[in-house]
Design an enzyme around this catalytic site. Sequence first.
Site, short mmCIF file in Angstrom:
data_model
loop_
_atom_site.label_atom_id
_atom_site.label_comp_id
_atom_site.label_asym_id
_atom_site.label_seq_id
_atom_site.Cartn_x
_atom_site.Cartn_y
_atom_site.Cartn_z
N TYR A 26 -20.70 90.31 22.50
CA TYR A 26 -19.75 90.00 21.42
C TYR A 26 -19.60 88.49 21.21
O TYR A 26 -19.36 87.73 22.14
CB TYR A 26 -18.36 90.59 21.71
CG TYR A 26 -17.34 90.12 20.69
CD1 TYR A 26 -17.38 90.59 19.38
CD2 TYR A 26 -16.40 89.14 21.01
CE1 TYR A 26 -16.50 90.13 18.42
CE2 TYR A 26 -15.51 88.67 20.07
CZ TYR A 26 -15.57 89.17 18.76
OH TYR A 26 -14.70 88.69 17.83
N TYR B 213 37.00 76.32 25.06
CA TYR B 213 35.75 76.74 25.71
C TYR B 213 34.60 75.75 25.51
O TYR B 213 33.75 75.60 26.38
CB TYR B 213 35.31 78.10 25.17
CG TYR B 213 36.10 79.29 25.66
CD1 TYR B 213 37.21 79.14 26.48
CD2 TYR B 213 35.73 80.57 25.28
CE1 TYR B 213 37.92 80.24 26.92
CE2 TYR B 213 36.44 81.68 25.71
CZ TYR B 213 37.54 81.51 26.53
OH TYR B 213 38.24 82.60 26.96
N ARG C 64 35.44 73.37 28.32
CA ARG C 64 35.61 73.97 29.64
C ARG C 64 34.38 74.74 30.09
O ARG C 64 34.09 74.83 31.29
CB ARG C 64 36.83 74.91 29.59
CG ARG C 64 37.16 75.52 30.91
CD ARG C 64 38.53 76.18 31.01
NE ARG C 64 39.11 76.64 29.79
CZ ARG C 64 39.59 77.88 29.59
NH1 ARG C 64 39.45 78.79 30.54
NH2 ARG C 64 40.15 78.21 28.46
N ASN D 220 -11.19 80.62 19.48
CA ASN D 220 -10.35 81.49 20.30
C ASN D 220 -9.57 80.62 21.28
O ASN D 220 -10.14 79.75 21.93
CB ASN D 220 -11.21 82.48 21.09
CG ASN D 220 -11.50 83.76 20.33
OD1 ASN D 220 -12.22 84.61 20.82
ND2 ASN D 220 -10.95 83.91 19.14
N HIS E 41 -13.22 80.04 8.93
CA HIS E 41 -11.90 80.26 9.51
C HIS E 41 -10.93 79.11 9.24
O HIS E 41 -9.75 79.21 9.58
CB HIS E 41 -12.02 80.50 11.01
CG HIS E 41 -12.51 81.87 11.37
ND1 HIS E 41 -13.66 82.41 10.85
CD2 HIS E 41 -12.00 82.81 12.22
CE1 HIS E 41 -13.84 83.62 11.34
NE2 HIS E 41 -12.85 83.89 12.17
N PHE F 277 -6.77 85.55 24.50
CA PHE F 277 -6.31 84.74 23.37
C PHE F 277 -4.99 85.25 22.79
O PHE F 277 -4.38 84.59 21.95
CB PHE F 277 -7.36 84.75 22.26
CG PHE F 277 -7.87 86.14 21.95
CD1 PHE F 277 -7.04 87.12 21.42
CD2 PHE F 277 -9.18 86.48 22.22
CE1 PHE F 277 -7.51 88.39 21.15
CE2 PHE F 277 -9.66 87.76 21.95
CZ PHE F 277 -8.81 88.72 21.42
N GLU G 244 -8.05 93.95 14.66
CA GLU G 244 -6.97 93.16 15.29
C GLU G 244 -5.65 93.71 14.77
O GLU G 244 -5.04 93.19 13.84
CB GLU G 244 -7.18 91.68 14.96
CG GLU G 244 -8.50 91.18 15.55
CD GLU G 244 -9.01 89.87 14.96
OE1 GLU G 244 -8.24 89.21 14.23
OE2 GLU G 244 -10.17 89.53 15.22
#
Length: 503
Positions: free
Chosen positions: A56, A280, A283, A198, A86, A329, A413
Amino acid sequence: MSSTHFISSEILELSTIRDIIFQNKTIALSKDAIQKIEKCRDYLDDKIKNQDAPIYGINTGFGSLCNVEISKDKLTQLQENLVMSHACGVGEKVPDAIVKLMLLLKVQSLSYGHSGVQLQTVQRLVDFYNNDILPVIYTKGSLGASGDLAPLAHLALPLIAKGEVVYEGEICDAYEVLSKFKWEAIQLQSKEGLALLNGTQFMSAYGIHLLIKSHQLSYMADLIGSISLDAFDGRIEPFNALVHLVRPHNGQIKTAERIREFLNGSELVQQKKEHVQDPYSFRCIPQVHGATKDTLDFVHKVFKTEINAVTDNPNIFVGEDEIISGGNFHGQPLALALDYLKIAMAELGNISERRIYQLVSGLRGLPAFLVDNPGVNSGFMIPQYTAASIVSANKQLATPASIDSIVSSNGQEDHVSMGANAATQCHELVYNVERILAIELLNASQAIHFRKPMKSSNLIESFLGAYTKEVGFVKEDLVFYKLIEKTIHFIDEFYIENELIFD
């Protein structure tokens, strides 16, 4: 002290990264890293030469195209096409400081010898880092799984003389800068494009940058909160160690200890009080600030693991003679941690705004809105509005991004982390907290002026002495945004030692 940090298998600490940044160190590959990179590349070249079976991303397509085999003469084109196709980022530019961190973290991840990249590819990334050649990357486009594909594609484009870089403060075409340095474009070999794209370096760089910033702001929140407590004529008893030892959360104990140190010797905190209790927001500073510290510790552990890891795919194991396609990844650990960081830091801003509100309310002998002649002067009325607006915005930003997912790559994916969205949201939120704390410091410095001639501690008086050189006492109304800007700059530039902020 060396001006060069050597990339190696030694654990990369957050404090080390901070030193690299503040000391403007260069980076270099250690001999061990070079050997690991070369050994892995040699193994992969031999594997491709002697094996025809599909592997792959090495001799196949990507994502849902994983079953498409690629001939050996197309492997370089395959990797370069991957990088170009990409690079689909949009939106605002990623800040230069984070891009530089991305370069550092990508080099670190590739140095372990499980990615199959050429040595010259990693060395060119080192050269980019050392010469402040910063690829132009955009904030939107990553799903936080399959790695930060789009941002890392933009990071990789200049390696092949494409895309743009920031150099000497200007955006330039990458090929022009490469020509200036007489560098040839890298000819990507099998697996290299995938190794570069990746990975989680977009999320990780944001996380590391924001963790350093958050640790600094956590310290400043304690210090500024102490000034507000003194200005409000608050009580020291809630910070007694006995109270916190019976509920021993580490962050709570540490916060109370810091407040006691900051206020040690203060005339104001030691004077007799007419009131029995404080609100608060004063404190409960140890309980609220402390919970944020404990969250920072958790997030710190997640990111320390991540930046010292291999996050590309597939992973190459030379000793075991294995090339395994997995899912390192996937950004889920980072997405959850960034969302947690968002929530924790939002609370520092939330309680800070409440102290701002108390300081301008005309209570405990302080004038309404911290100014003489209120009415004619609006004084510090509207800075509290600004803080309240930011707090509300932070509540929206703190909504978890990691609970979302969306299908991509034609169903291959089918679960993603959305950690990149968490990262960019967290960036806006953390810098919003700095703005809120700046407004609190502006108010607290003004309020403590009305307590004169009594003094706070030597530490606080020294700190305020440095601050009031930048932002003085406000006698009557003026343009406030410039004072806020100066205060933000003062906080941002105030250096705190590693031992104090990471303790």
